[in-house]
Design an enzyme around this catalytic site. Structure first.
Site, PDB file in Angstrom:
ATOM      1  N   CYS A   2       0.820  -1.212   0.000  1.00  0.00           N
ATOM      2  CA  CYS A   2       0.000   0.000   0.000  1.00  0.00           C
ATOM      3  C   CYS A   2       0.859   1.271   0.000  1.00  0.00           C
ATOM      4  CB  CYS A   2      -0.899  -0.017   1.236  1.00  0.00           C
ATOM      5  SG  CYS A   2      -2.333   1.058   1.052  1.00  0.00           S
TER       6      CYS A   2
ATOM      7  N   ASP B 113      -6.120  -2.948  11.616  1.00  0.00           N
ATOM      8  CA  ASP B 113      -4.944  -2.071  11.655  1.00  0.00           C
ATOM      9  C   ASP B 113      -4.822  -1.523  13.078  1.00  0.00           C
ATOM     10  OD1 ASP B 113      -2.785  -0.561  10.836  1.00  0.00           O
ATOM     11  OD2 ASP B 113      -3.906   0.669   9.400  1.00  0.00           O
TER      12      ASP B 113
END
Ligand SMILES: O=C(O)c1ccccc1NCC(=O)[C@H](O)[C@H](O)COP(=O)(O)O
Length: 213
Positions: A7, A127
């Site tokens: 990412c 996360d």
């Protein structure tokens, strides 16, 4: 096989380096922050990416019309939401949704929270909670906490992963996929050697897991 998403790509070169390293998916951040990229730039990058690599847009509480417009304009495959987007919002998106839940460390009802998003989101990304941040922090949360929950949904594990800890993270949490950003950067820039090392660590871990069965 554990899938891999890299990412926070900001250039054609870094996107290609991620693809060549063996990433299954690449991510572009449209939310504010140092990794933010414009829709025009992402559209251009995505046009150069070969097929069979999943392209993902990362958003934080974007206006729904804007989200859907960017998804179409850039030809994104998946939308990853890191804000306070509701389950109803997720259902109205024009692409499959990955909803992020931030882990504080003492979740009382993580499974209940995940179930709320089930009809609208195809997968849940876990996360680390960091006050004032939405993602890409490079900070890990205690994985043993997730292991105890025996999660069986499509979990994507993120937060502070790198080539040195990803095998341990996979063995503890058994995710569908892992997601990395900071851990494959050097001085804030994507590093092709680190991307290759990360992919190797995940693939080798998978082989080791198979022999354990
Ligand atoms: O990377 C950013 O700047 C960002 C900003 C706002 C929302 C999400 C963001 N990134 C998401 C990711 O890069 C990852 O999916 C995830 O947070 C893992 O990041 P890291 O801990 O750096 O590996």
């Amino acid at each position: 096989m554990v899938r891999i998403k890299i990412c926070g790509l900001t250039s054609k070169e870094s996107a290609w380096a991620a693809v060549e390293a063996g990433a299954d998916a690449v991510g572009f951040v449209f939310a504010s922050g140092r990794r933010r990229v414009s829709p025009d730039h992402v559209r251009e990058i995505i046009r150069s990416i070969p097929p069979y690599v999943t392209t993902t847009g990362v958003f934080v509480d974007a206006d729904l019309n804007e989200l859907n417009h960017i998804a179409e304009y850039c030809q994104l495959d998946v939308l990853q939401l890191h804000g306070n987007e509701s389950p109803e919002y997720c259902k109205l998106a024009v692409r499959p949704i990955v909803k992020t839940l931030h882990i504080h460390g003492e979740e009382h009802d993580l499974i209940g929270e995940m179930n709320k998003y089930k009809p609208g989101a195809r997968a849940i990304l876990l996360d680390t909670y960091v006050a004032g941040e939405s993602g890409g922090t490079g900070k890990a949360f205690p994985w043993e906490h997730v292991k105890e929950l025996h999660l069986n949904a499509s979990i994507i594990l993120a937060g502070g992963l790198h080539s040195g800890n990803v095998a341990s993270a996979i063995l503890q949490t058994n995710p569908f996929a892992v997601d990395v950003s900071s851990g494959v950067e050097t001085n804030g820039v994507k590093d092709s050697f680190k991307m290759e090392a990360f992919v190797r660590a995940v693939r080798e871990c998978h082989v080791a897991q198979r022999f354990l069965i």
